[in-house]
Each structure stands twice: as structure tokens, then as C-alpha cells.
Design an enzyme around this catalytic site. Structure first.
Site, mmCIF file in Angstrom:
data_model
loop_
_atom_site.group_PDB
_atom_site.id
_atom_site.type_symbol
_atom_site.label_atom_id
_atom_site.label_comp_id
_atom_site.label_asym_id
_atom_site.label_seq_id
_atom_site.Cartn_x
_atom_site.Cartn_y
_atom_site.Cartn_z
ATOM 1 N N HIS A 166 -12.803 2.972 8.981
ATOM 2 C CA HIS A 166 -12.040 1.812 8.480
ATOM 3 C C HIS A 166 -12.630 1.276 7.159
ATOM 4 C CE1 HIS A 166 -9.162 -1.541 9.962
ATOM 5 N NE2 HIS A 166 -9.144 -1.460 8.643
ATOM 6 N N ILE A 167 -12.607 2.143 6.156
ATOM 7 C CA ILE A 167 -13.207 1.787 4.861
ATOM 8 C C ILE A 167 -12.166 1.712 3.751
ATOM 9 C CG2 ILE A 167 -15.528 2.677 5.340
ATOM 10 C CD1 ILE A 167 -14.582 5.239 3.698
ATOM 11 N N GLY A 168 -10.882 1.582 4.129
ATOM 12 C CA GLY A 168 -9.821 1.610 3.116
ATOM 13 C C GLY A 168 -10.055 0.663 1.945
ATOM 14 N N ALA A 169 -10.506 -0.547 2.248
ATOM 15 C CA ALA A 169 -10.672 -1.553 1.192
ATOM 16 C C ALA A 169 -12.102 -1.605 0.670
ATOM 17 C CB ALA A 169 -10.284 -2.928 1.733
ATOM 18 N N GLU B 38 -11.180 0.041 17.979
ATOM 19 C CA GLU B 38 -12.309 -0.116 17.052
ATOM 20 C C GLU B 38 -13.160 -1.275 17.566
ATOM 21 O OE1 GLU B 38 -11.066 -0.521 12.949
ATOM 22 O OE2 GLU B 38 -9.590 1.044 13.191
ATOM 23 N N ASP C 126 11.348 2.394 5.357
ATOM 24 C CA ASP C 126 10.896 1.035 5.676
ATOM 25 C C ASP C 126 12.006 0.367 6.491
ATOM 26 O OD1 ASP C 126 8.579 -0.963 4.247
ATOM 27 O OD2 ASP C 126 10.261 -1.977 5.238
ATOM 28 N N ASP D 156 -8.433 6.663 9.182
ATOM 29 C CA ASP D 156 -9.369 5.598 8.806
ATOM 30 C C ASP D 156 -9.363 4.499 9.866
ATOM 31 O OD1 ASP D 156 -11.191 4.355 6.916
ATOM 32 O OD2 ASP D 156 -9.581 2.931 6.450
ATOM 33 N N ILE E 26 0.836 -1.208 0.000
ATOM 34 C CA ILE E 26 0.000 0.000 0.000
ATOM 35 C C ILE E 26 0.871 1.257 0.000
ATOM 36 C CG2 ILE E 26 -1.831 1.265 1.207
ATOM 37 C CD1 ILE E 26 -2.789 -1.467 2.303
HETATM 38 P P1 NAD Z 1 2.878 -4.863 3.553
HETATM 39 O O1 NAD Z 1 3.261 -6.011 4.428
HETATM 40 O O2 NAD Z 1 2.911 -5.040 2.069
HETATM 41 O O3 NAD Z 1 3.807 -3.599 3.902
HETATM 42 C C1 NAD Z 1 4.094 -3.199 5.196
HETATM 43 C C2 NAD Z 1 5.502 -2.620 5.178
HETATM 44 O O4 NAD Z 1 5.756 -1.989 6.426
HETATM 45 C C3 NAD Z 1 6.603 -3.673 4.976
HETATM 46 O O5 NAD Z 1 7.429 -3.288 3.899
HETATM 47 C C4 NAD Z 1 7.360 -3.661 6.313
HETATM 48 O O6 NAD Z 1 8.737 -3.919 6.163
HETATM 49 C C5 NAD Z 1 7.104 -2.253 6.782
HETATM 50 N N1 NAD Z 1 7.192 -2.030 8.217
HETATM 51 C C6 NAD Z 1 6.689 -2.781 9.212
HETATM 52 N N2 NAD Z 1 6.938 -2.193 10.409
HETATM 53 C C7 NAD Z 1 7.583 -1.046 10.137
HETATM 54 C C8 NAD Z 1 8.088 -0.008 10.937
HETATM 55 N N3 NAD Z 1 7.975 -0.022 12.259
HETATM 56 N N4 NAD Z 1 8.710 1.021 10.333
HETATM 57 C C9 NAD Z 1 8.850 1.045 8.983
HETATM 58 N N5 NAD Z 1 8.375 0.100 8.165
HETATM 59 C C10 NAD Z 1 7.761 -0.943 8.743
HETATM 60 O O7 NAD Z 1 1.433 -4.405 4.049
HETATM 61 P P2 NAD Z 1 0.359 -3.576 3.216
HETATM 62 O O8 NAD Z 1 -0.493 -4.501 2.426
HETATM 63 O O9 NAD Z 1 1.040 -2.447 2.545
HETATM 64 O O10 NAD Z 1 -0.564 -3.035 4.415
HETATM 65 C C11 NAD Z 1 -0.091 -1.984 5.244
HETATM 66 C C12 NAD Z 1 -1.071 -1.779 6.393
HETATM 67 O O11 NAD Z 1 -2.339 -1.361 5.881
HETATM 68 C C13 NAD Z 1 -1.350 -3.024 7.229
HETATM 69 O O12 NAD Z 1 -1.384 -2.665 8.601
HETATM 70 C C14 NAD Z 1 -2.743 -3.447 6.811
HETATM 71 O O13 NAD Z 1 -3.412 -4.147 7.829
HETATM 72 C C15 NAD Z 1 -3.366 -2.079 6.564
HETATM 73 N N6 NAD Z 1 -4.570 -2.105 5.723
HETATM 74 C C16 NAD Z 1 -5.573 -1.226 6.020
HETATM 75 C C17 NAD Z 1 -6.737 -1.219 5.263
HETATM 76 C C18 NAD Z 1 -7.862 -0.270 5.581
HETATM 77 O O14 NAD Z 1 -9.014 -0.612 5.358
HETATM 78 N N7 NAD Z 1 -7.577 0.922 6.074
HETATM 79 C C19 NAD Z 1 -6.890 -2.115 4.200
HETATM 80 C C20 NAD Z 1 -5.837 -2.978 3.886
HETATM 81 C C21 NAD Z 1 -4.675 -2.958 4.668
#
Ligand code: NAD
Length: 316
Positions: free
Chosen positions: A290-293, A272, A175, A267, A156
Site C-alpha cells: 500500500h505505497i501508492g501515494a 491490511e 465508470d 498494492d 487516479i
Molecule cells: P475518485 O473519487 O476521483 O474516483 C473514483 C471513481 O470511481 C469515480 O469516478 C466513481 O464514479 C467511480 N466508481 C465508484 N464505484 C464504481 C464502480 N463500482 N464501478 C465503476 N466506477 C465506480 O477517486 P480517486 O482519487 O481516483 O481514488 C480511487 C481509489 O484509489 C480510491 O479507492 C482511493 O482510496 C484509492 N487510493 C489508493 C492509494 C494507494 O496508496 N494505493 C492512494 C490514493 C488513493
């Protein structure tokens, strides 16, 4: 015949795929407390974030061979326990990334032109204090040319970066692991452009970013707390569409009150589905539940990806 319970629903395209493959799919939502009994009649369950699949449910339904999560986070499933019992657990991590990234920009565009406040005040004062409100929202800014710090450069984070680059922003990527030096933007009409990304450490990101967006999982403690807010540029905008807990909410409220943070777009929240009232009612926060997806496109991709995983599992 394989029977699937899609307890939190599944996109029509996904259901169709499963049915064409010969599976029976029920999409009726069964309340959590009735699941131990009802699930005995199924071979697999799919959930989004609402239904919990905990150890006790897994123990009560030894016939369940697969748990599918439509989406990314699996906090609602006892994944390790399920796998230790030989139950497969699958999710659809990539399907929602573009939708979450777009929501980040919904919050950013909202923030830079004070929509979070205008949408609250226009219905109340719009016909008695139009010019006063016009003046209050006069000092908007543009995103173009500004720096966005992205914490967590996974799926994301990268989608968010692509939109930012397309808007003419500079991306500062942080990262725990390596980040790519450039990203490929896929524009309309199959035109692709490679655009560079600046890799930074967290201190540089906090110091230089005009906007900060979080894209990390929640692990143990917040990544942005009082210490980090103290290092930020005055007037920064913060967006969190990742997970509750990744920002210390009290520290965020203080930073908003002191003016260090100009606005926040949230979001996701601590506790929650009952976020703190102080957060919900803060005048400088743009809020979504929490409507990201939650877009038609993401849900369709999630449904198709999940169904293909289920078909592969049972047909192998
Ligand atoms: P991902 O695993 O592809 O990417 C996460 C990245 O964060 C990884 O590259 C990891 O190395 C890095 N990371 C972890 N801890 C870290 C830290 N302390 N500092 C720096 N980097 C760090 O995950 P994604 O698919 O990109 O999802 C990211 C987040 O979004 C997740 O928490 C997921 O649950 C959330 N999400 C939210 C919604 C929503 O509805 N708002 C929808 C989907 C995902």
C-alpha cells in the site's frame, strides 16, 4: 496560539507553511491509546492512514476543531460523526494521483516481463540455472498497442489513462458516471496533446482488455469476482492500486491458477495490515505494501494542500 498534532507526520514544506502562519506543529507520533489524553492540548489533528480518529476520541477531545487527512480515503476517521459534532474534516484527494498512476505502471511493466518471478528466482538460481530462467521469461509482451481497461475513471483512473495513452495504449474507460471523450496529456516542454478515450460498459471492458486496472472505492462487495473473471480475455493482467476488497481475492487466485489471468499487481489487500499468505506467496503476483501515494513528490503536495486547508479554516 493554534496547536496542530501531525500524528502521522507531515512533509517539511507543509509544516513550514503552518509555522509561518503562526501555528505550533508537533510531529511526534503519539500512540493511539494515549491520544485521548494528549489530544486535549491541540486544536487540530492531521493523520495519514495509520492513526484512527473514531467517535470515542472525538468525544474525549471536544477542543478539536479540525481533523485533516493527508491523502484520499477517510476510512480511518468517523467523518459523519465528527461533522455532526461541528468538527471540520478535510482531505487532499488530488495530490497523490500521479504517484498512484505511476505505481500501476510499475506493476504492469513488472508483469509483462515476469520481474515479480525473476526477482524471486534470480537470487536463488541465477548462477546455477541462468539459461533456464532466461527461457522461462522469454515470452514477454509490450504494452504499446494493447488495450487497458480502467474501472473507475476519477482522478487516479484518468492519470493512469494519461500514462497509458502516452505509451500508445488504447484506453477503455468504465465508470458509474460519465467519462470525458478525450484527455489532455501534458508532455515535457509544455506541449499538450488531446487524445481520445473509449467509453465502454463493464462487459466490453472485461471482454476486450489486455490489462485491467481498478480505481474505485470499496463499497460493500468486490467489483471483480468469479463471474467477472470468467468474462475476461485469457492472459489478462490485473492491477489493483485502489482499495482492498474491490477484488475477490479467492477468485483472483483461481483465475491466476487457471491461466485466465497471467499476472496481478497488488498494492492493496483484504485485511491490511495482515494480508492472506496465499496472496503474498502466489508466484504470479507482484506485491507492494500500500505505497501508492508514498513518493516524495506526492507527500510534499499533500503536506502543502493540507496546510493551506488548515490555514484557511483557522484564519477565516
Ligand atoms: P475518485 O473519487 O476521483 O474516483 C473514483 C471513481 O470511481 C469515480 O469516478 C466513481 O464514479 C467511480 N466508481 C465508484 N464505484 C464504481 C464502480 N463500482 N464501478 C465503476 N466506477 C465506480 O477517486 P480517486 O482519487 O481516483 O481514488 C480511487 C481509489 O484509489 C480510491 O479507492 C482511493 O482510496 C484509492 N487510493 C489508493 C492509494 C494507494 O496508496 N494505493 C492512494 C490514493 C488513493
Amino acid at each position: 496560539m493554534i496547536r496542530i498534532l501531525a500524528n502521522d507526520g507531515i512533509a517539511a514544506a507543509g509544516k513550514e507553511l503552518l509555522e509561518k502562519a503562526g501555528f505550533i506543529v508537533d510531529t511526534e507520533n503519539i500512540p493511539q491509546e494515549q491520544l485521548p489524553e494528549a489530544l486535549k492540548n491541540y486544536d487540530a489533528i492531521t493523520v495519514r492512514s495509520a492513526t484512527k480518529v473514531r467517535q470515542s476520541l472525538i468525544d474525549a477531545c471536544p477542543n478539536i476543531k479540525l481533523i485533516g487527512r493527508g491523502g484520499v480515503g477517510m476510512d480511518n476517521i468517523d467523518v459523519d460523526y465528527a461533522r455532526s459534532k461541528g468538527v471540520a474534516v478535510v482531505n487532499t484527494p488530488a495530490a497523490s494521483s500521479p504517484s498512484v498512476a505511476e505505481l500501476v505502471f510499475a506493476h504492469l511493466f513488472n508483469g509483462i516481463r515476469f520481474l515479480y518471478d525473476a526477482n524471486r528466482k534470480m537470487p536463488v538460481e541465477g548462477n546455477t540455472n541462468f539459461n533456464g530462467l532466461k527461457k522461462a521469461y522469454a515470452k514477454g509482451v509490450e504494452l504499446k498497442g494493447k488495450k487497458i481497461g480502467i474501472i473507475g475513471f476519477g482522478r487516479i483512473g484518468r492519470e493512469t489513462a494519461k500514462i497509458a495513452l502516452g505509451l500508445g495504449m488504447e484506453v477503455l474507460a468504465y465508470d458509474l458516471f460519465d467519462v470525458p471523450q478525450e484527455l489532455e496529456l501534458n508532455l515535457f516542454n509544455n506541449i499538450t496533446v488531446k487524445v481520445p478515450v473509449t467509453k465502454v460498459d463493464i462487459d466490453q471492458l472485461l471482454r476486450d482488455s489486455d490489462f485491467i486496472s481498478l480505481h474505485i472505492p470499496f463499497i460493500e462487495k468486490p467489483v471483480l469476482g468469479a463471474e467477472e473473471f470468467a468474462k475476461m480475455k485469457k492472459g489478462v493482467g490485473i492491477v489493483n492500486c485502489s482499495r482492498g476488497g474491490t477484488i475477490d481475492e479467492e477468485a483472483l487466485l483461481s483465475a491466476l491458477d487457471s491461466g485466465t489471468v497471467a499476472f496481478a499487481g497488488l498494492d492493496v489487500f483484504d485485511n491490511e495490515p495482515t494480508p492472506a499468505i496465499a496472496v503474498l506467496s502466489h508466484p504470479k503476483i507482484s506485491l507492494t505494501p500500500h505505497i501508492g501515494a508514498a513518493t516524495n513528490e506526492a507527500q510534499e503536495r499533500i503536506g502543502i494542500e493540507l496546510s493551506n486547508l488548515i490555514i484557511d479554516f483557522f484564519k477565516k
